[in-house]
Structure formats: structure tokens, C-alpha cells
Motif scaffolding. Structure first.
Motif, PDB file in Angstrom:
ATOM      1  N   PHE A  30     -10.565  -1.292   5.427  1.00 37.20           N
ATOM      2  CA  PHE A  30     -10.800  -2.584   6.068  1.00 37.20           C
ATOM      3  C   PHE A  30     -10.338  -3.775   5.217  1.00 37.20           C
ATOM      4  N   PRO A  31     -10.449  -3.759   3.874  1.00 37.54           N
ATOM      5  CA  PRO A  31      -9.974  -4.916   3.091  1.00 37.54           C
ATOM      6  C   PRO A  31      -8.533  -5.315   3.355  1.00 37.54           C
ATOM      7  N   TRP A  32      -7.716  -4.406   3.861  1.00 37.42           N
ATOM      8  CA  TRP A  32      -6.340  -4.762   4.189  1.00 37.42           C
ATOM      9  C   TRP A  32      -6.268  -5.628   5.440  1.00 37.42           C
ATOM     10  N   SER A  33      -7.380  -5.737   6.174  1.00 35.82           N
ATOM     11  CA  SER A  33      -7.399  -6.521   7.416  1.00 35.82           C
ATOM     12  C   SER A  33      -7.792  -7.967   7.199  1.00 35.82           C
ATOM     13  N   ILE A  34      -8.120  -8.363   5.973  1.00 38.93           N
ATOM     14  CA  ILE A  34      -8.537  -9.742   5.692  1.00 38.93           C
ATOM     15  C   ILE A  34      -7.663 -10.335   4.590  1.00 38.93           C
ATOM     16  N   LYS A  35      -6.391  -9.987   4.600  1.00 43.79           N
ATOM     17  CA  LYS A  35      -5.470 -10.444   3.555  1.00 43.79           C
ATOM     18  C   LYS A  35      -5.343 -11.971   3.469  1.00 43.79           C
ATOM     19  N   PRO A  36      -5.384 -12.725   4.583  1.00 44.45           N
ATOM     20  CA  PRO A  36      -5.262 -14.181   4.446  1.00 44.45           C
ATOM     21  C   PRO A  36      -6.343 -14.794   3.564  1.00 44.45           C
ATOM     22  N   LEU A  37      -7.518 -14.176   3.528  1.00 43.81           N
ATOM     23  CA  LEU A  37      -8.600 -14.699   2.697  1.00 43.81           C
ATOM     24  C   LEU A  37      -8.193 -14.728   1.227  1.00 43.81           C
ATOM     25  N   TYR A  38      -7.516 -13.675   0.774  1.00 49.89           N
ATOM     26  CA  TYR A  38      -7.089 -13.635  -0.626  1.00 49.89           C
ATOM     27  C   TYR A  38      -6.027 -14.697  -0.897  1.00 49.89           C
ATOM     28  N   GLY A  39      -5.131 -14.882   0.070  1.00 46.19           N
ATOM     29  CA  GLY A  39      -4.097 -15.893  -0.111  1.00 46.19           C
ATOM     30  C   GLY A  39      -4.664 -17.296  -0.154  1.00 46.19           C
ATOM     31  N   ILE A  40      -5.635 -17.581   0.718  1.00 43.06           N
ATOM     32  CA  ILE A  40      -6.247 -18.907   0.741  1.00 43.06           C
ATOM     33  C   ILE A  40      -7.004 -19.164  -0.555  1.00 43.06           C
ATOM     34  N   LEU A  41      -7.725 -18.158  -1.046  1.00 44.77           N
ATOM     35  CA  LEU A  41      -8.468 -18.326  -2.296  1.00 44.77           C
ATOM     36  C   LEU A  41      -7.538 -18.619  -3.465  1.00 44.77           C
TER      37      LEU A  41
ATOM     38  N   ILE B 112      10.257  -9.237  12.180  1.00 43.44           N
ATOM     39  CA  ILE B 112      11.233 -10.276  12.500  1.00 43.44           C
ATOM     40  C   ILE B 112      10.589 -11.399  13.304  1.00 43.44           C
ATOM     41  N   LEU B 113       9.796 -11.044  14.308  1.00 46.84           N
ATOM     42  CA  LEU B 113       9.134 -12.061  15.116  1.00 46.84           C
ATOM     43  C   LEU B 113       8.140 -12.852  14.278  1.00 46.84           C
ATOM     44  N   SER B 114       7.460 -12.173  13.344  1.00 49.64           N
ATOM     45  CA  SER B 114       6.530 -12.869  12.468  1.00 49.64           C
ATOM     46  C   SER B 114       7.259 -13.910  11.619  1.00 49.64           C
ATOM     47  N   GLY B 115       8.433 -13.532  11.107  1.00 46.82           N
ATOM     48  CA  GLY B 115       9.212 -14.483  10.312  1.00 46.82           C
ATOM     49  C   GLY B 115       9.674 -15.670  11.131  1.00 46.82           C
ATOM     50  N   GLN B 116      10.009 -15.445  12.402  1.00 43.04           N
ATOM     51  CA  GLN B 116      10.453 -16.541  13.264  1.00 43.04           C
ATOM     52  C   GLN B 116       9.311 -17.473  13.631  1.00 43.04           C
TER      53      GLN B 116
ATOM     54  N   THR C 188       0.618 -17.706   4.052  1.00 48.66           N
ATOM     55  CA  THR C 188      -0.718 -17.423   4.564  1.00 48.66           C
ATOM     56  C   THR C 188      -0.669 -16.919   6.001  1.00 48.66           C
ATOM     57  N   LEU C 189       0.191 -17.531   6.822  1.00 48.53           N
ATOM     58  CA  LEU C 189       0.271 -17.119   8.222  1.00 48.53           C
ATOM     59  C   LEU C 189       0.890 -15.732   8.336  1.00 48.53           C
ATOM     60  N   PHE C 190       1.883 -15.423   7.493  1.00 53.54           N
ATOM     61  CA  PHE C 190       2.462 -14.081   7.520  1.00 53.54           C
ATOM     62  C   PHE C 190       1.430 -13.051   7.078  1.00 53.54           C
ATOM     63  N   ALA C 191       0.601 -13.417   6.084  1.00 51.83           N
ATOM     64  CA  ALA C 191      -0.483 -12.520   5.672  1.00 51.83           C
ATOM     65  C   ALA C 191      -1.448 -12.294   6.828  1.00 51.83           C
ATOM     66  N   LEU C 192      -1.681 -13.328   7.640  1.00 45.84           N
ATOM     67  CA  LEU C 192      -2.537 -13.187   8.814  1.00 45.84           C
ATOM     68  C   LEU C 192      -1.913 -12.230   9.817  1.00 45.84           C
ATOM     69  N   PHE C 193      -0.603 -12.352  10.022  1.00 42.65           N
ATOM     70  CA  PHE C 193       0.077 -11.435  10.935  1.00 42.65           C
ATOM     71  C   PHE C 193      -0.053  -9.988  10.462  1.00 42.65           C
ATOM     72  N   MET C 194       0.140  -9.769   9.158  1.00 44.35           N
ATOM     73  CA  MET C 194       0.016  -8.420   8.618  1.00 44.35           C
ATOM     74  C   MET C 194      -1.419  -7.920   8.740  1.00 44.35           C
TER      75      MET C 194
END
Length: 493
Positions: A61-72, A413-417, A426-432
Motif C-alpha cells: 500500500f505505501p506505493w499508493s501514496i507516493k505524492p505524500l513523500y514528494g510533497i513532504l 505518455i498520457l500522464s506526461g502530456q 508531484t502530479l506524475f507521482a499522483l498518477f503513478m
């Protein structure tokens, strides 16, 4: 090749390149130790397929909250640095559980203790993954932007090499070493990673000169909405409005600074962190609510949660009924990596000009028909034609990973666009994270399906029905393809 390596060394430094390659290699090499975890759950803890898959889903599950680490790491520097301190913390979190599992048999043989330790380990690995991505993004800015593709190629190559080595050696180690030795042996890599962090320099945020217009994030989140008729890569903003916005933000910062002087230094720092976190989360939410972002990401999420993941059940069947050895299953994973690379090549060579809707529809139809191979194996029809189980497993593994890559490449590719300027990382981390969360929920659904069908260790009578249900579920996401932009293609324009 030598000249290219020298250019990278001159641009980034040997210590930085070594750390990047080591982290990605370690991420790929995780298959070395997670093979042992699968056998620990099955043979030592005697968990059923559904219980085993449920436990692994929680642990990942920790892989599902990656944006939190980026924001911190973006908003709360530690001793003036945003990356290396968090990378050290992440490495420690990923290292300590392997030490404990290698040295303490009691905790290793306890289901709940094992799940907690594996969750902590994944927390460290996921945090390291986010931080190293941020370090790469920062390293290729401005005068080193021309090396962006090179650095990404090095990273992915290191991960692929780690995955191949981990898959090959994991099965061999399980057949020749005790499981505690495998845990301790794998912990060597995080130890080297922790030591390598000491040799990478990072500038303090207090020493960086930041232009006035970029102190406060000024992305497309200025209250305007996206126009679906205008291509994302052609949208622009008036420079006059940006200057006015900058002056307004500068005035607000001056007022905030005068007010914050009434606080003590510690209180002022905490307040600054709070406002920075609040602003980052607010910008992220506003970006994600845009229809051009929300709709396609919703499709990818639905495409994962509507298809039950039966991978753990299949693993139990392969080891208990087909009697496949750990070394062979490791070889099958290597073939899967090769299939993934082949899928990437075919996609870039032949499919990138197709519309994403057509690519994704073909991928799901292909995955549905791929279940026919599993049906043949489970019904034992392959033996009637003289085809061994090992050939079927190898062929199926390569095809599955190759076709899944046809589905994952459009996602990347769509995530990058879709990522707007200013909060790309941060947004790409959210997509992942959406992708990872969907995979986790799909695993929970698969565990529930296995439980409902009473598929247990030594009892696979209903496995054929489960595979048929899995095949039919692959057609569900096709009905939601209207969420994908109609004219979007596989080109990363």
C-alpha cells in the motif's frame, strides 16, 4: 559509448550517477528477495492463496501514496536540504526490516509482524523512488536539459538489469540458501546505498537564488479552466498577467513576513511549512479536478480495479500442481522482462501512431484471449498435444508482460502530456499512485474472488472458473473508453 559516458560524468558527477544507478538497480533487484517472501507465506506460514494475496496487498500500500513523500520533501527541508536527508531516511526504512527478518526467526514466522515489517520496507522503497525521481528532474534542468533522455535511459536500463539479475538469482538462492541468509544478503544493497548518499552533495535551499516570479508557484492553477479543444502542449498564459500575479504574490509575502515576525523562530518555521504543504496539496487537487486529467486517470483506475488479480493463486497452482521449481519461476520472470522490452520496442515502432482508445482496446482483448493459455494449462489439455507445462508458462509470461506494456505505455505518455508546468513531479507521482492503488485494489478483488470460489492450497477445483471470470472482466474497461481523449495518440507530443 565511452565519450557518452564521459559527457554524463562531466555533467552530473560520478557519485550522482552511481547513486541513481544503484537505487534503480536495487528497485529492480527486489525480485531477488520477494521470491523468498512468496515461499515464506506459502510454505512456512501456510497461508491460503487469498490470505497471502491480501497480506501482500496491504504490504504494498505505501506505493499508493507516493505524492505524500514528494510533497513532504518539497515543502519541509531537513537542515536546509530537500532530497538527500529524505533519501537517507528512506534507505534506513528499507534496510532495517530485512535485518530484522534475517536475524529474528520469531518475527519472520509471525504473520502480523511480517506484514508490518514488509509495509515499512515498502514505505522506504517507495519514498526512495519518489526522491530519486525528483533528484533526476532537478539535475536535468536548465543547462543540462539536453541530458534528460540520457539520464532516463540509464535509470531504466539499471532497473531492467536489476530485475533480470534478481529474477535469475532469486530462484537459485532459494534452492541453495536459507531464507534468513537471503534477507541478510539483500540488505547489502541498501547498506551500499546508504553509504553512497554521503558522497552526493546537495545545495542548501537557503543558498539558492530564486527569481521573484517563481517563489510562489504560478502554474495554470490561476482560476482558469482547461479548454478541451486546445491541445495541452499549446496552451500558454499571458506574460502580463504573470507579472501582475507575481507582484500580488510579492505583496502578500511582504504582509505575511511582517505578521510572522511576531512569532518565535520555531513557530514561524512551522507556520511556513504548514502554508507550503497546504498550497501544494491545494494546487494538486485543483489540477486533478480538471476534466482533461480526471477522466483518463479514472479510466486507468477502473481498468485495474474491475479485473481481479489472481497472480498469487496462479503461483500456488504452479508450485503445488505443476511442481515448478523456484529457479524455473525465476527464469520465467526473466522471460517476462524480455517480453516487456519487446513490447516497448513494438509499441515505439508500430503502435505509437494509433489512437490510445484503439491501443487500449486491443490490449484488453489480447489479455482476455491470453487467458486461454491458462485455461489450457489448468485443464491439462496441453499435455494431450505434447506441450510441456514449462513451455506454456514461459510463453504465457512473455506474452502477458508484452501486452501489459501496450497498456502501460499509453498511461506513461498520457500522464506526461497532462502534467501542467510547475507541479510535474508531484502530479506524475499522483498518477503513478493511482496506478499502484488500482493494482492493490485489484489484488484485494482477486483475493476476494479466490475466497468466494474456495480456492485453497491443495484445492484448485474452481480455479478454471476464476480464470474464465478474469478473462470476461477484461472486457469491462472497454465500455469506459469514452473517458480517454478521442484524438489522443501514442506520440509523446
Amino acid at each position: 559509448m565511452i565519450e557518452w559516458t564521459k559527457q554524463l560524468n562531466a555533467a552530473f558527477g560520478v557519485s550522482f550517477l552511481w547513486l541513481i544507478c544503484l537505487i534503480y538497480f536495487t528497485q529492480g533487484f527486489r525480485s531477488f528477495v520477494w521470491t523468498s517472501i512468496s515461499y515464506q507465506l506459502k510454505d512456512i506460514l501456510k497461508l491460503s492463496p487469498s490470505a497471502s494475496q491480501f497480506m501482500l496487498s496491504v504490504a504494498f500500500f505505501p506505493w499508493s501514496i507516493k505524492p505524500l513523500y514528494g510533497i513532504l520533501s518539497d515543502c519541509i527541508p531537513i537542515k536546509g536540504r530537500r532530497r538527500i536527508p529524505y533519501l537517507v531516511i528512506a534507505t534506513v526504512l528499507s534496510l532495517v526490516p530485512w535485518f530484522i527478518l534475517g536475524l529474528n526467526a520469531t518475527l519472520r514466522d509471525s504473520t502480523w509482524h511480517l506484514m508490518v515489517l514488509l509495509t515499512v520496507q515498502n514505505l522506504g522503497s517507495a519514498m526512495a523512488d519518489v526522491v530519486v525521481d525528483a533528484m533526476i528532474a532537478e539535475a536535468v534542468r536548465f543547462d543540462r536539459a539536453s541530458f534528460s533522455g540520457d539520464l532516463q535511459s540509464v535509470s531504466w536500463s539499471a532497473m531492467a538489469l536489476g530485475g533480470i539479475c534478481g529474477s535469475l538469482l532469486g530462484g537459485y538462492a532459494l534452492s541453495n540458501l536459507r531464507i534468513d541468509a537471503i534477507f541478510l544478503l539483500f540488505s547489502v544493497l541498501p547498506c551500499i546505498q546508504l553509504l553512497s548518499c554521503c558522497f552526493v552533495e546537495e545545495n542548501s535551499v537557503n543558498n539558492k537564488v530564486i527569481p521573484e516570479d517563481s517563489i510562489v508557484r504560478d502554474s495554470h492553477m490561476n482560476g482558469s479552466t482547461l479548454d478541451e479543444d486546445i491541445p495541452l502542449n499549446k496552451r500558454s498564459r499571458s506574460s502580463t498577467r504573470r507579472r501582475k500575479k507575481g507582484k500580488k504574490n510579492a505583496k502578500s509575502r511582504s504582509e505575511y513576513t511582517s505578521k510572522s515576525n511576531t512569532f518565535e523562530k520555531g513557530d514561524s518555521l512551522a507556520l511556513k511549512w504548514f502554508h507550503s504543504l497546504k498550497e501544494a496539496i491545494y494546487d494538486l487537487c485543483r489540477a486533478f479536478r480538471q476534466p482533461m486529467i480526471l477522466r483518463p486517470m479514472s479510466w486507468f483506475f477502473l481498468a485495474l480495479i474491475t479485473i481481479p488479480n489472481l497472480s498469487t493463486v496462479i503461483f500456488y497452482y504452479q508450485t503445488e500442481v505443476l511442481n515448478l521449481e523456484p529457479s524455473f519461476l525465476g527464469t520465467a520472470r526473466v522471460v517476462g522482462w524480455l517480453g516487456l522490452m519487446l513490447g516497448t520496442f513494438i509499441y515505439n515502432r508500430h503502435l505509437k501512431y494509433m489512437t490510445l482508445r484503439r491501443i487500449l482496446m486491443c490490449a484488453h482483448i489480447g489479455l482476455a484471449f491470453l487467458n486461454l493459455l491458462q485455461i489450457v494449462v489448468v485443464s491439462r489439455k496441453n499435455l494431450a498435444f505434447g506441450v510441456s507445462d514449462k513451455i506454456m508458462v514461459l510463453f504465457g509470461s512473455a506474452l502477458a508482460d508484452g501486452i501489459n506494456q501496450f497498456k502501460f505505455m499509453p498511461f506513461l505518455i498520457l500522464s506526461g502530456q497532462l502534467c501542467p508546468p510547475g507541479i510535474e513531479g508531484t502530479l506524475f507521482a499522483l498518477f503513478m499512485s493511482i496506478n499502484n492503488l488500482g493494482t492493490t485494489i485489484g489484488s484485494f478483488v482477486g483475493a476476494g474472488l479466490a475466497s468466494i470460489l474456495n480456492i485453497e492450497s491443495g484445492s484448485f477445483d474452481n480455479l478454471l472458473l476464476g480464470i474464465i471470470i478474469h478473462a470476461l472482466c477484461n472486457f469491462i474497461p472497454i465500455s469506459f473508453l469514452f473517458l480517454i481523449p478521442k484524438e489522443a495518440t501514442g506520440l509523446s507530443a
